[in-house]
Design an enzyme around this catalytic site. Structure first.
Site, PDB file in Angstrom:
ATOM      1  N   ALA A   1       0.963  -1.078  -0.008  1.00  0.00           N
ATOM      2  CA  ALA A   1       0.181   0.007   0.182  1.00  0.00           C
ATOM      3  C   ALA A   1       0.826   1.359   0.020  1.00  0.00           C
ATOM      4  O   ALA A   1       0.450   2.138  -0.796  1.00  0.00           O
ATOM      5  CB  ALA A   1      -0.808  -0.061   1.388  1.00  0.00           C
TER       6      ALA A   1
ATOM      7  N   PHE B   1       2.284   2.075  -3.343  1.00  0.00           N
ATOM      8  CA  PHE B   1       0.830   2.364  -4.137  1.00  0.00           C
ATOM      9  C   PHE B   1       0.788   4.001  -4.104  1.00  0.00           C
ATOM     10  O   PHE B   1       0.770   4.667  -5.268  1.00  0.00           O
ATOM     11  CB  PHE B   1      -0.611   1.778  -3.899  1.00  0.00           C
ATOM     12  N   TYR B   2       0.871   4.330  -2.891  1.00  0.00           N
ATOM     13  CA  TYR B   2       0.609   5.818  -2.619  1.00  0.00           C
ATOM     14  C   TYR B   2       1.976   6.559  -3.015  1.00  0.00           C
ATOM     15  O   TYR B   2       1.941   7.679  -3.803  1.00  0.00           O
ATOM     16  CB  TYR B   2       0.303   5.774  -1.228  1.00  0.00           C
ATOM     17  N   GLU B   3       3.171   6.107  -2.918  1.00  0.00           N
ATOM     18  CA  GLU B   3       4.118   6.696  -3.342  1.00  0.00           C
ATOM     19  C   GLU B   3       4.290   6.816  -4.833  1.00  0.00           C
ATOM     20  O   GLU B   3       4.669   7.961  -5.315  1.00  0.00           O
ATOM     21  CB  GLU B   3       5.664   5.786  -2.906  1.00  0.00           C
TER      22      GLU B   3
ATOM     23  N   GLU C   1       1.843   7.387  -6.335  1.00  0.00           N
ATOM     24  CA  GLU C   1       0.757   8.421  -6.724  1.00  0.00           C
ATOM     25  C   GLU C   1       1.148   9.764  -6.144  1.00  0.00           C
ATOM     26  O   GLU C   1       0.494  10.805  -5.966  1.00  0.00           O
ATOM     27  CB  GLU C   1      -0.429   8.033  -6.246  1.00  0.00           C
TER      28      GLU C   1
END
Length: 170
Positions: A139, A142-144, A146
């Site tokens: 997760a 994923f955020y990195e 984005e």
């Protein structure tokens, strides 16, 4: 408010008519929250859950938004330099985001994130950034990808400044 997506998909606020019983992301705490707690949090104004609905009415994924704050000392120094010296700064918490395992790999997670950022940027409530607490390394990555940045002493807690988010939707 409902957001329409191509192919008949739509994002809407969680309602009593949504069947959550078959939702399974593969992450038990996220599944349990969605099936048993999300509607209570919505009624008590603790979180605003939104669902991605497929054309036949099946829920493909969900996320929650709520208000939070972050201590100025938690943020990176280069970010702090640009902010007033308040002990806490307001933020929007993207508390949970999950995609049903049968719908994973189709871009629904990225779409849900974009919808959450769009809703946060349109809010009339002051918010310096969107904050996420990544559940695990996958997760976090994923955020990195984005453009979320980790807090220096909490690598699974990430943020993306609202000024950056607003530029996405100009």
């Amino acid at each position: 408010m409902t957001s329409e997506v191509g192919e008949g998909l739509r994002v809407e606020a969680l309602g009593a008519h949504h069947d959550r019983s078959g939702f399974e992301s593969g992450v038990e705490p996220l599944d349990r929250y969605f099936r048993t707690q999300a509607s209570q949090d919505a009624r008590k104004n603790m979180a605003a859950p939104f669902v991605l609905v497929l054309p036949e009415g099946t829920i493909a994924g969900y996320y929650t938004l709520s208000s939070t704050s972050v201590q100025l000392a938690e943020l990176p120094e280069q970010t702090v330099r640009k902010l007033p010296r308040y002990p806490l700064v307001p933020a929007t918490l993207l508390g949970r985001l999950a995609v049903d395992r049968r719908q994973q790999g189709k871009g629904h997670g990225r779409f849900l994130l974009a919808d959450a950022l769009w809703r946060a940027s349109r809010s009339e409530i002051a918010s310096f950034a969107v904050i996420v607490d990544a559940k695990d390394d996958s997760a976090r990555r994923f955020y990195e990808r984005e453009s979320f940045l980790p807090l220096p002493d909490q690598p699974i807690k990430l943020f993306r400044p609202m000024a950056d988010i607003r530029k996405l939707f100009e």
